[in-house]
Motif scaffolding. Structure first.
Motif, short mmCIF file in Angstrom:
data_model
loop_
_atom_site.label_atom_id
_atom_site.label_comp_id
_atom_site.label_asym_id
_atom_site.label_seq_id
_atom_site.Cartn_x
_atom_site.Cartn_y
_atom_site.Cartn_z
N TYR A 241 -4.53 -11.35 -2.21
CA TYR A 241 -5.80 -11.43 -1.49
C TYR A 241 -6.08 -12.87 -1.06
O TYR A 241 -6.49 -13.14 0.07
CB TYR A 241 -6.96 -10.90 -2.35
N LYS A 242 -5.84 -13.82 -1.95
CA LYS A 242 -6.10 -15.23 -1.68
C LYS A 242 -5.29 -15.74 -0.49
O LYS A 242 -5.80 -16.50 0.32
CB LYS A 242 -5.76 -16.05 -2.93
N TYR A 243 -4.04 -15.30 -0.38
CA TYR A 243 -3.16 -15.77 0.69
C TYR A 243 -2.91 -14.70 1.76
O TYR A 243 -1.89 -14.71 2.43
CB TYR A 243 -1.84 -16.25 0.08
N ARG A 244 -3.87 -13.81 1.94
CA ARG A 244 -3.72 -12.69 2.88
C ARG A 244 -3.53 -13.14 4.32
O ARG A 244 -2.87 -12.46 5.10
CB ARG A 244 -4.90 -11.74 2.75
N ALA A 245 -4.05 -14.29 4.69
CA ALA A 245 -3.89 -14.77 6.06
C ALA A 245 -2.43 -15.10 6.37
O ALA A 245 -1.99 -14.97 7.51
CB ALA A 245 -4.75 -16.01 6.29
N GLN A 246 -1.67 -15.49 5.35
CA GLN A 246 -0.25 -15.81 5.53
C GLN A 246 0.65 -14.59 5.37
O GLN A 246 1.81 -14.64 5.74
CB GLN A 246 0.18 -16.90 4.55
N LEU A 247 0.12 -13.53 4.80
CA LEU A 247 0.90 -12.30 4.55
C LEU A 247 0.15 -11.08 5.07
O LEU A 247 -0.13 -10.14 4.32
CB LEU A 247 1.15 -12.14 3.04
N PRO A 248 -0.17 -11.03 6.36
CA PRO A 248 -1.01 -9.94 6.87
C PRO A 248 -0.41 -8.54 6.72
O PRO A 248 -1.13 -7.60 6.38
CB PRO A 248 -1.22 -10.29 8.34
N GLU A 249 0.91 -8.40 6.93
CA GLU A 249 1.52 -7.07 6.83
C GLU A 249 1.50 -6.57 5.39
O GLU A 249 1.19 -5.41 5.12
CB GLU A 249 2.97 -7.09 7.33
N LEU A 250 1.82 -7.46 4.47
CA LEU A 250 1.83 -7.10 3.05
C LEU A 250 0.41 -6.78 2.57
O LEU A 250 0.19 -5.84 1.82
CB LEU A 250 2.43 -8.25 2.24
N TYR A 251 -0.55 -7.56 3.04
CA TYR A 251 -1.94 -7.31 2.68
C TYR A 251 -2.41 -5.95 3.19
O TYR A 251 -3.08 -5.22 2.46
CB TYR A 251 -2.85 -8.43 3.21
N GLU A 252 -2.05 -5.61 4.41
CA GLU A 252 -2.44 -4.31 4.97
C GLU A 252 -1.91 -3.15 4.13
O GLU A 252 -2.59 -2.14 3.97
CB GLU A 252 -1.94 -4.17 6.41
N LEU A 253 -0.72 -3.31 3.58
CA LEU A 253 -0.14 -2.24 2.75
C LEU A 253 -0.89 -2.05 1.43
O LEU A 253 -0.95 -0.95 0.90
CB LEU A 253 1.33 -2.57 2.43
N HIS A 254 -1.44 -3.13 0.90
CA HIS A 254 -2.01 -3.09 -0.45
C HIS A 254 -3.51 -3.38 -0.51
O HIS A 254 -4.05 -3.53 -1.60
CB HIS A 254 -1.27 -4.09 -1.35
N LYS A 255 -4.18 -3.42 0.63
CA LYS A 255 -5.59 -3.83 0.64
C LYS A 255 -6.51 -2.84 -0.07
O LYS A 255 -7.64 -3.21 -0.41
CB LYS A 255 -6.07 -4.09 2.05
N GLU A 256 -6.06 -1.64 -0.33
CA GLU A 256 -6.90 -0.66 -1.03
C GLU A 256 -6.85 -0.81 -2.55
O GLU A 256 -7.62 -0.17 -3.27
CB GLU A 256 -6.50 0.76 -0.65
N ASN A 257 -5.97 -1.67 -3.05
CA ASN A 257 -5.89 -1.89 -4.49
C ASN A 257 -7.20 -2.55 -4.95
O ASN A 257 -7.74 -3.41 -4.27
CB ASN A 257 -4.70 -2.80 -4.81
N GLU A 258 -7.66 -2.15 -6.13
CA GLU A 258 -8.95 -2.65 -6.62
C GLU A 258 -8.97 -4.17 -6.81
O GLU A 258 -10.03 -4.78 -6.74
CB GLU A 258 -9.31 -1.97 -7.95
N PHE A 259 -7.82 -4.80 -7.04
CA PHE A 259 -7.77 -6.25 -7.26
C PHE A 259 -7.48 -7.03 -5.98
O PHE A 259 -7.48 -8.24 -5.99
CB PHE A 259 -6.71 -6.59 -8.30
N CYS A 260 -7.23 -6.33 -4.89
CA CYS A 260 -6.90 -6.98 -3.63
C CYS A 260 -8.15 -7.09 -2.77
O CYS A 260 -8.12 -6.89 -1.56
CB CYS A 260 -5.80 -6.18 -2.93
#
Length: 76
Positions: free
Chosen positions: A53-72
């Motif tokens: 979550y902290k580095y989501r701007a650098q990893l947008p594709e990976l963040y999109e895959l896991h953004k529904e996780n409670e810790f993300c």
């Protein structure tokens, strides 16, 4: 370590960290080099998603895959 966790760790290794974030880098490297040796504790699992979550701007594709996780998400 699950495939999902391994994928996140590999993505986090490519992130450019700001100067002074040595704890984040150390944690990521430790998890990367020991990923096949043990299962993650619940706190380690949480921290992986918090870093994503902290580095989501650098990893947008990976963040999109896991953004529904409670810790993300932002901490409440």
């Amino acid at each position: 370590m699950t495939g999902e966790q391994s994928e996140i760790i590999e993505g986090l290794r490519k992130v450019k960290l700001p100067f002074g974030d040595s704890f984040d880098r150390s944690f990521i490297e430790t998890m990367y080099f020991s990923k096949s040796k043990y299962n993650l504790t619940p706190k380690q699992n949480e921290w992986i998603y918090r870093l994503l979550y902290k580095y989501r701007a650098q990893l947008p594709e990976l963040y999109e895959l896991h953004k529904e996780n409670e810790f993300c998400k932002p901490k409440p």
